[in-house]
Design an enzyme around this catalytic site. Structure first.
Site, PDB file in Angstrom:
ATOM      1  N   HIS A 114      -7.337  -6.144  10.527  1.00 55.43           N
ATOM      2  CA  HIS A 114      -7.116  -5.631   9.036  1.00 55.43           C
ATOM      3  C   HIS A 114      -5.724  -6.103   8.633  1.00 55.43           C
ATOM      4  O   HIS A 114      -4.964  -6.251   9.297  1.00 55.43           O
ATOM      5  CB  HIS A 114      -7.006  -3.954   9.046  1.00 55.43           C
TER       6      HIS A 114
ATOM      7  N   ASN B 190      -7.841  -4.641  14.862  1.00 50.58           N
ATOM      8  CA  ASN B 190      -9.249  -5.030  14.283  1.00 50.58           C
ATOM      9  C   ASN B 190      -9.335  -6.009  13.246  1.00 50.58           C
ATOM     10  O   ASN B 190     -10.109  -6.416  12.707  1.00 50.58           O
ATOM     11  CB  ASN B 190      -9.948  -3.750  13.851  1.00 50.58           C
TER      12      ASN B 190
ATOM     13  N   ASP C 221       0.814  -1.313   0.078  1.00 46.20           N
ATOM     14  CA  ASP C 221       0.009   0.091  -0.067  1.00 46.20           C
ATOM     15  C   ASP C 221       0.762   1.028  -0.065  1.00 46.20           C
ATOM     16  O   ASP C 221       2.104   1.147   0.109  1.00 46.20           O
ATOM     17  CB  ASP C 221      -0.847   0.295   1.224  1.00 46.20           C
TER      18      ASP C 221
ATOM     19  N   GLU D 112      -9.877  -2.603   6.033  1.00 38.87           N
ATOM     20  CA  GLU D 112     -10.498  -2.734   7.258  1.00 38.87           C
ATOM     21  C   GLU D 112     -11.694  -3.581   7.308  1.00 38.87           C
ATOM     22  O   GLU D 112     -12.100  -4.062   6.249  1.00 38.87           O
ATOM     23  CB  GLU D 112     -10.906  -1.443   7.622  1.00 38.87           C
TER      24      GLU D 112
END
Length: 240
Positions: free
Chosen positions: A138, A136, A67, A143
């Site tokens: 991800h 979480n 990314d 996400e």
């Protein structure tokens, strides 16, 4: 999943780093998928040490990163490209022409996604993809959501991600968007290596390994990958 538990991140760095170096020695022109952030740094340090000792060469290796921030110059100190240069690429004999990155400043994100996918495919696909995991669940910037993502795409960063990363932006506001490989792109990798360290990742690790496969925990999709190796320290593995 192949679950491997170590005492601490230093042991993981050596074990994961050895895995990558051994593979490069076996296939000198391999394609590696790389990640940024604090988690892979011990692994990158080990790889750099092995190169400095003359035990591995990266001159024919090709890389693709997961990314990159949008609306941020490639050369900015907090770009992921700069992170990779400082933490790994500058320490190896890697040819920078063989480094693949998503363009966070692309005018047409869909065209950029198609370009990236085509570039990866033209190199034969990613042999080993390195991942971390968020609190979480991800992976990359994918996400929790109602469905798994596909190819690379532009995404609006969540408030929690912005809160966690904004401490690094002391000169300009942190970007609100990023380009990221999608879950579908990641799952095409021939082998996946995920590293998780620290007690703060324990809940996410538990959901990834023992929970249902759900886009609410994006990393849980790795249960369906045929060759996923999970490196955990004792704290991250404490709820298993």
């Amino acid at each position: 999943m192949d679950i491997r538990i170590f005492k601490n991140e230093a042991e993981i760095g050596a074990a994961a780093g050895k895995l990558f170096c051994d593979f490069v020695n076996e296939k000198p022109d391999c394609v590696l998928g790389l990640a940024t952030g604090a988690t892979p740094v011990p692994t990158y340090n080990y790889i750099a040490e092995q190169y400095a000792a003359g035990k591995v060469s990266f001159k024919d290796v090709k890389t693709f990163n997961l990314d990159e921030y949008c609306d941020l110059p490639k050369t900015h100190k907090n770009s992921y490209y700069t992170f990779m240069i400082e933490n790994l690429f500058s320490k190896l004999d890697l040819n920078l022409d063989n480094v693949g990155f998503l363009d966070g400043n692309a005018a047409d994100p869909e065209a950029e996604s198609a370009r990236y996918a085509a570039d990866i495919a033209s190199k034969g696909g990613i042999d080993i993809q390195l991942l971390g995991i968020g609190r979480n669940g991800h992976i990359a910037f994918n996400e929790p959501a109602d469905e798994f993502t596909g190819e690379s795409h532009k995404i609006k960063l969540t408030d929690s991600t912005i809160e966690a990363n904004s401490i690094y932006f002391d000169d300009i506001p942190m970007p609100r968007y990023a380009m990221t490989m999608g879950i579908g792109s990641i799952m095409k990798s021939k082998k996946i290596v995920l590293i998780a360290t620290g007690a703060s990742k324990a809940e996410a690790v538990k959901a990834m390994i023992n929970g249902p496969v759900t886009p609410q925990c994006p990393a849980s999709i790795l249960q369906q990958h045929e060759d996923a190796v999970i490196f955990l320290d004792e704290a991250a593995a404490s709820l298993l």
